[in-house]
Write an enzyme that holds these catalytic residues in place. Sequence first.
Site, PDB file in Angstrom:
ATOM      1  N   CYS A  66       0.832  -1.202   0.000  1.00  0.00           N
ATOM      2  CA  CYS A  66       0.000   0.000   0.000  1.00  0.00           C
ATOM      3  C   CYS A  66       0.869   1.256   0.000  1.00  0.00           C
ATOM      4  CB  CYS A  66      -0.986  -0.035   1.170  1.00  0.00           C
ATOM      5  SG  CYS A  66      -2.384   1.092   0.951  1.00  0.00           S
TER       6      CYS A  66
ATOM      7  N   HIS B 142      -3.561  -5.417   0.928  1.00  0.00           N
ATOM      8  CA  HIS B 142      -3.453  -5.783   2.344  1.00  0.00           C
ATOM      9  C   HIS B 142      -3.877  -7.247   2.503  1.00  0.00           C
ATOM     10  CE1 HIS B 142      -2.663  -1.785   3.854  1.00  0.00           C
ATOM     11  NE2 HIS B 142      -3.675  -1.298   3.151  1.00  0.00           N
TER      12      HIS B 142
END
Length: 498
Positions: A346, A442
């Site tokens: 991310c 994630h």
Amino acid sequence: MSNISNDIQSVENLKPIMFVGTASDVGKSIITTGFCRIFKQDGYLPAPFKAQNMSLNSFVTPDGLEIGRAQAVQAEAAGVECHTDMNPVLLKPTTDKSSQVVLLGKAVGNMSAKDYFKPAGREQLFSEVKNAFHRLAGKYNPVVMEGAGSISELNLKSRDITNMRMAKEAGAATYLVTDIERGGIFASLYGTIALLDDEERQLIKGIIINKFRGDISLFDEGKKKIEELCGVPVIGILPYFKDIIIEEEDSVALKQKMTSPVNGKVNIAVILLNRLSNFTDFNRLENDSRVNLFYSNNADEISKADIIILPGTKNTIEDTIAIRNSGVAEAIQNAHRLGKTIIGICGGYQMLGQSIADPYHIESTISKTAGLGLLPVNTILQAEKTTRQSSFKFQHLEDECIGYEIHMGETVAAEASPLNFLSDGQTDGYLLNERCWGTYMHGILDNEIVINYLLTPYTNIQQEIINYTEFKDQQYDKLAALFREHIDMNYVYQSLKY
């Protein structure tokens, strides 16, 4: 403590139950999680609820909306799908003075604490919170509620949307949780209850003492004194435990994970960023016997790691500048030149690129900064947040993987070299080589095939295959068993009767 008696019927309609605290990080989240599992085991259909959560750990619901990770974990323990009604207000700090506000799963902008606590806005938020609770209460039995911080912050009580005001709205049987490891529990328990008004005090049905070390029977006299002082029973004294692995909500837990490299393990350093988010991405790695995983912002320690991971962050530009100024960025670049493994997830993926731009000042007042330059990608932060659950193939490998995205950036490469191939035909991330890649996904390191790919260059020891879903399920059952042993569940069920 006695277990629930056999004559409790699962069809019985129960009052909501709420766990509030003498302070932050006393164990409210994990106690809520354990009770969600107990009610599920006893034949009920429970659901968690926390009106307002402040956390950089978040999760994506099946319909692509964002909630606090703790409520997703609690829903998992309850055996139900997570939903935004379980955490209608999520605050994600972007600086020391402001947070992104996520309302019913969607980001509605950044606000300073001063603006957030204005009376008019608070009443609108409380209306949303109440509606979310009542929607849950119409579907689930019981609703297992969690407060935030201390319930006796007098300067905040008039603007409360999370604690005793919510307990009154729900008519919840409320239990006060304290952490004996901190010391001073007699004063904190007595003071907390003394500062409540009469209506609030009547909602408190009992006290739970958390993190007791040693022989609990030695605290019998202390228990009696607390009951005399506070006028309610101590219904449970929970022992300190390390053998049950439940995801932590607060980054306070990271202080215990700032260890150092060790011999005989694959040393993995997670960069300790100022605005680190979703550190739960690394729980599965922490529980791999081949691995020593530690968090660090020390360049010398980081340089000794075999694998370096740049995690998510809520302020990519300012965290990039911070690690450049501290020498951590240089340590990562040197490790890359030495052939060590560098990956970014991310915000960490964005940091590994050539540049990060924030033209609309979504996260920072700084418009643009250079990245670490390891991946040939550039990122522009966007006003619209991407939130979705995904299934994907990791580098065309056979096993199906799962993960979720929460990001406000669009990352573009001059020449595509995707890491992940999503089931909907889209791609994700950038693969430079087997030792350098980035992804927005994630939870990617919860997948066994990715873990083995990451560790194979460093160890010939094959880890026994762990089904991480089954592993977590076992932990919830262990937690419930511990609670049944040390909490008077008969008393709890009596307090939940209408």
